[in-house]
Design an enzyme around this catalytic site. Structure first.
Site, PDB file in Angstrom:
ATOM      1  N   HIS A 139       0.770  -1.203  -0.092  1.00  0.00           N
ATOM      2  CA  HIS A 139      -0.134   0.135  -0.159  1.00  0.00           C
ATOM      3  C   HIS A 139       0.854   1.172  -0.060  1.00  0.00           C
ATOM      4  O   HIS A 139       1.868   1.220   0.310  1.00  0.00           O
ATOM      5  CB  HIS A 139      -1.019  -0.005   1.011  1.00  0.00           C
ATOM      6  CG  HIS A 139      -0.263  -0.171   2.491  1.00  0.00           C
ATOM      7  ND1 HIS A 139       0.068  -1.376   3.013  1.00  0.00           N
ATOM      8  CD2 HIS A 139      -0.038   0.799   3.525  1.00  0.00           C
ATOM      9  CE1 HIS A 139       0.611  -1.209   4.308  1.00  0.00           C
ATOM     10  NE2 HIS A 139       0.753   0.207   4.503  1.00  0.00           N
ATOM     11  N   HIS A 184       0.559   5.410   1.045  1.00  0.00           N
ATOM     12  CA  HIS A 184      -0.040   6.272   1.730  1.00  0.00           C
ATOM     13  C   HIS A 184       0.250   7.726   1.076  1.00  0.00           C
ATOM     14  O   HIS A 184       1.165   7.947   0.529  1.00  0.00           O
ATOM     15  CB  HIS A 184       0.771   6.552   3.322  1.00  0.00           C
ATOM     16  CG  HIS A 184       0.849   5.534   4.279  1.00  0.00           C
ATOM     17  ND1 HIS A 184      -0.089   5.480   5.130  1.00  0.00           N
ATOM     18  CD2 HIS A 184       1.645   4.319   4.089  1.00  0.00           C
ATOM     19  CE1 HIS A 184       0.268   4.253   5.946  1.00  0.00           C
ATOM     20  NE2 HIS A 184       1.020   3.672   5.398  1.00  0.00           N
TER      21      HIS A 184
HETATM   22  P1  AMP Z   1       1.692   0.708   7.471  1.00  0.00           P
HETATM   23  O1  AMP Z   1       1.584  -0.813   6.999  1.00  0.00           O
HETATM   24  O2  AMP Z   1       2.638   1.114   8.630  1.00  0.00           O
HETATM   25  O3  AMP Z   1       2.075   1.440   6.124  1.00  0.00           O
HETATM   26  O4  AMP Z   1       0.266   0.996   7.919  1.00  0.00           O
HETATM   27  C1  AMP Z   1      -0.936   0.495   7.720  1.00  0.00           C
HETATM   28  C2  AMP Z   1      -1.809   1.506   7.460  1.00  0.00           C
HETATM   29  O5  AMP Z   1      -3.181   0.976   7.495  1.00  0.00           O
HETATM   30  C3  AMP Z   1      -2.005   2.246   8.726  1.00  0.00           C
HETATM   31  O6  AMP Z   1      -1.941   3.795   8.431  1.00  0.00           O
HETATM   32  C4  AMP Z   1      -3.433   2.237   9.331  1.00  0.00           C
HETATM   33  O7  AMP Z   1      -4.083   3.336  10.029  1.00  0.00           O
HETATM   34  C5  AMP Z   1      -4.183   1.585   8.133  1.00  0.00           C
HETATM   35  N1  AMP Z   1      -5.313   0.594   8.418  1.00  0.00           N
HETATM   36  C6  AMP Z   1      -5.283  -0.279   9.292  1.00  0.00           C
HETATM   37  N2  AMP Z   1      -6.372  -0.896   9.253  1.00  0.00           N
HETATM   38  C7  AMP Z   1      -7.230  -0.350   8.203  1.00  0.00           C
HETATM   39  C8  AMP Z   1      -8.482  -0.453   7.544  1.00  0.00           C
HETATM   40  N3  AMP Z   1      -9.494  -1.433   8.305  1.00  0.00           N
HETATM   41  N4  AMP Z   1      -8.921   0.671   6.785  1.00  0.00           N
HETATM   42  C9  AMP Z   1      -8.305   1.448   6.366  1.00  0.00           C
HETATM   43  N5  AMP Z   1      -7.059   1.645   7.013  1.00  0.00           N
HETATM   44  C10 AMP Z   1      -6.436   0.881   7.981  1.00  0.00           C
END
Ligand code: AMP
Length: 139
Positions: free
Chosen positions: A102, A104
């Site tokens: 993903h 951001h």
């Molecule tokens: P990272 O793996 O550190 O890049 O971050 C994962 C991101 O996913 C974080 O910013 C979380 O806030 C976000 N996140 C986790 N679960 C969900 C969800 N169900 N829907 C949307 N965002 C999510």
């Protein structure tokens, strides 16, 4: 490390759990981050499974970045931001917590501090409204 199809973003892709959807096409999905670090924090994911950038299919990556550009442009307008920060983490040591690739998208304003990752969920109605505004500006 192997891709785990039970990660939360894979569940979102299969429609098993909801998201505040901004945009979807054949290859990608964009939605609001539920624990935003800035107003309008969005995520873009490929439909093709990979843990992160390191094991991603190059063609899937190209589709992903095309959507990132689309959503970043719309989010900048929607949030009246001065700039956009793009972040992407790989493996636990690289700061990754959800193991489906993903990107951001963080709309930034000059002088605005970024919130820490508190694990606090944002208001659902606000996320829904922001998703709607960003969606309307996607070209
Ligand atoms: P990272 O793996 O550190 O890049 O971050 C994962 C991101 O996913 C974080 O910013 C979380 O806030 C976000 N996140 C986790 N679960 C969900 C969800 N169900 N829907 C949307 N965002 C999510």
């Amino acid at each position: 490390m192997q891709y785990d199809p039970n990660n939360i973003f894979a569940k979102i892709l299969r429609g098993e759990i909801p998201c505040h959807k901004i945009y979807e096409d054949q290859h990608t999905l964009a939605f609001m981050d539920v624990m935003p670090q800035v107003e309008g924090h969005c995520l873009v994911i490929p439909k093709h499974p990979s843990r992160n950038l390191l094991d991603a299919d190059p063609i899937a990556l190209a589709h992903l970045m095309t959507t990132v550009q689309k959503i970043a442009t719309a989010a900048k307008k929607a949030l009246n931001a001065d700039g956009i920060q793009i972040r992407q983490y790989n493996e636990e040591a690289g700061g990754q917590t959800v193991f489906h690739l993903h990107v951001h998208i963080l709309p930034m304003k000059i002088g605005m501090p970024m919130k820490k990752h508190t694990g606090k969920m944002a208001d659902n109605a606000l996320l829904a409204k922001q998703a709607q505004i960003i969606t309307a500006l996607v070209k």
